[in-house]
Scaffold this active site. Structure first.
Site, PDB file in Angstrom:
ATOM      1  N   HIS A 147       0.835  -1.213   0.000  1.00 53.91           N
ATOM      2  CA  HIS A 147       0.000   0.000   0.000  1.00 53.91           C
ATOM      3  C   HIS A 147       0.868   1.262   0.000  1.00 53.91           C
ATOM      4  CE1 HIS A 147      -3.169  -2.702   2.161  1.00 53.91           C
ATOM      5  NE2 HIS A 147      -2.981  -3.039   0.894  1.00 53.91           N
ATOM      6  N   HIS A 176      -9.575  -1.869  -4.242  1.00 56.09           N
ATOM      7  CA  HIS A 176      -8.421  -2.242  -3.422  1.00 56.09           C
ATOM      8  C   HIS A 176      -7.481  -3.185  -4.189  1.00 56.09           C
ATOM      9  CE1 HIS A 176      -5.981  -2.498   0.116  1.00 56.09           C
ATOM     10  NE2 HIS A 176      -5.800  -3.769  -0.214  1.00 56.09           N
ATOM     11  N   ASP A 220      -3.551  -2.754  -4.745  1.00 59.12           N
ATOM     12  CA  ASP A 220      -2.545  -3.799  -4.508  1.00 59.12           C
ATOM     13  C   ASP A 220      -1.652  -4.017  -5.733  1.00 59.12           C
ATOM     14  OD1 ASP A 220      -3.162  -4.421  -1.884  1.00 59.12           O
ATOM     15  OD2 ASP A 220      -4.483  -6.098  -2.409  1.00 59.12           O
ATOM     16  N   HIS A 247      -1.196 -11.231  -4.504  1.00 58.49           N
ATOM     17  CA  HIS A 247       0.186 -10.754  -4.412  1.00 58.49           C
ATOM     18  C   HIS A 247       1.186 -11.706  -5.077  1.00 58.49           C
ATOM     19  CE1 HIS A 247      -1.057  -7.389  -2.084  1.00 58.49           C
ATOM     20  NE2 HIS A 247      -1.591  -8.151  -1.149  1.00 58.49           N
TER      21      HIS A 247
HETATM   22 ZN    ZN Z   1      -3.929  -4.662  -0.037  1.00 59.38          ZN
END
Ligand code: ZN
Length: 323
Positions: free
Chosen positions: A96, A252, A256, A279
């Site tokens: 973030h 969001h 990311d 991720h």
């Molecule tokens: Zn995140």
């Protein structure tokens, strides 16, 4: 001849021309404190100015100042957040903060931490935007290099897919699909500018499913998690009072992926398209992009007014006493 070659390469040009963007750092050091989402540990974060071509580096003040550069080849450990490691020194949950730095055009900075995990703050990038705005932005006498994509690059893992296509701008399209009535399908495309990031993406908070919380805690994760720093999705709705956007979840995910792709080390010019990523996929793709050297070039002139210095200028509000 050597001098001419250096000038031609741009490394020693006196000032970036009007169609180029200059590298930037923060104007002054600034700090904030919080807790790590996964570790639950208290942490103080200090953002410090750095010279041109320094990049973004994390510095563990509790370990004698060991530095971990924010680069794809330092990715180590993806546990519901992006971690970096170098010589057994770790820095976790970097995404973030990196998204805020790259989106506000900060190319160079030292991020000092006295604990292994970046503070989660409110689960979004908005507090980091505020921190950078309070620090102010300083232009450096060196041109910025953009990674401009010339042919598509993609990576697929099962039903997860991510790709980047040639485009004149940095755009992101993200789509998510979960087996939950609240977010069966959400999709959004955004052309990234500093303003668009600040208004439409930075405030979007991280989210988790209530049924996952106990499992995460048994794994020693989400120990600092609460309704103050994450949206928690129950069977029939969110446990938090309200969402910040109807589609806060997909926003969001865009946040990311911007943060994870910052590990490429250059702002990108291309259209990033991701479906059901996380991720692990994002960071693997950042490394993959760097390996596909014939698919992009580094350029100093974007040819795009929206990425020039003038339109991406970060507003610097009056000093409000943040430290
Ligand atoms: Zn995140």
């Amino acid at each position: 001849m050597v001098a001419l070659g250096l000038l031609a390469s741009g490394r020693f040009s006196l000032k970036p021309g009007p169609s180029m963007s200059a590298q930037r750092t923060v104007r002054r050091a600034i700090s904030c404190a919080g807790i790590g989402l996964h570790s639950g540990r208290k942490v103080t974060l200090s953002l410090r100015p750095a010279p041109a071509d320094f990049g973004i580096r994390f510095r563990r003040s509790d370990l004698g100042g060991v530095e971990v550069p924010a680069k794809a080849h330092h990715v180590g450990g993806i546990n519901y957040a992006t971690g970096l490691s170098r010589d057994a020194v770790r820095v976790d949950t970097v995404e973030h903060l990196l998204a805020a730095l790259v989106s506000l055009g900060i190319d160079n900075a030292t991020v000092e931490l006295n604990s292994p995990e970046v503070p989660i703050m409110d689960g979004s990038a908005a507090p980091f935007v505020y921190l950078i705005q309070e620090a102010g932005v300083k232009r450096l006498d060196a041109p910025r290099s953009y990674l401009k994509v010339h042919r598509p690059i993609s990576l697929t893992r099962g039903d997860k897919r991510i790709a980047i296509y040639p485009s004149d701008h940095f755009k992101v399209t993200y789509s998510i699909a979960f087996d939950h009535p609240l977010l069966r399908h959400q999709s959004r495309t955004i052309r990234l500018t500093a303003d668009a990031f600040v208004d439409e993406i930075a405030p979007a908070r991280t989210f988790t499913f209530l049924k996952e919380v106990e499992m995460l805690r048994q794994q020693g994760l989400a120990l600092g998690g609460s309704l103050e720093n994450a949206i928690v999705i129950g069977d029939t709705g969110v446990l938090n009072n309200a969402l910040r956007f109807d589609d806060e979840f997909v926003r969001h995910k865009i946040l990311d992926v911007i943060g994870d792709m910052a590990l490429v080390g250059h702002p990108m010019i291309g259209h990033l398209v991701a479906h059901r990523g996380g991720h692990a996929l994002h960071t693997a793709f950042a490394a993959h992009v760097l390996e596909e050297r014939d698919a992009w070039t580094l350029v100093e002139n974007t040819g795009d007014a929206a990425t020039s210095d003038d339109t991406a200028t970060v507003p610097v509000p009056g000093a409000a006493g943040a430290t």
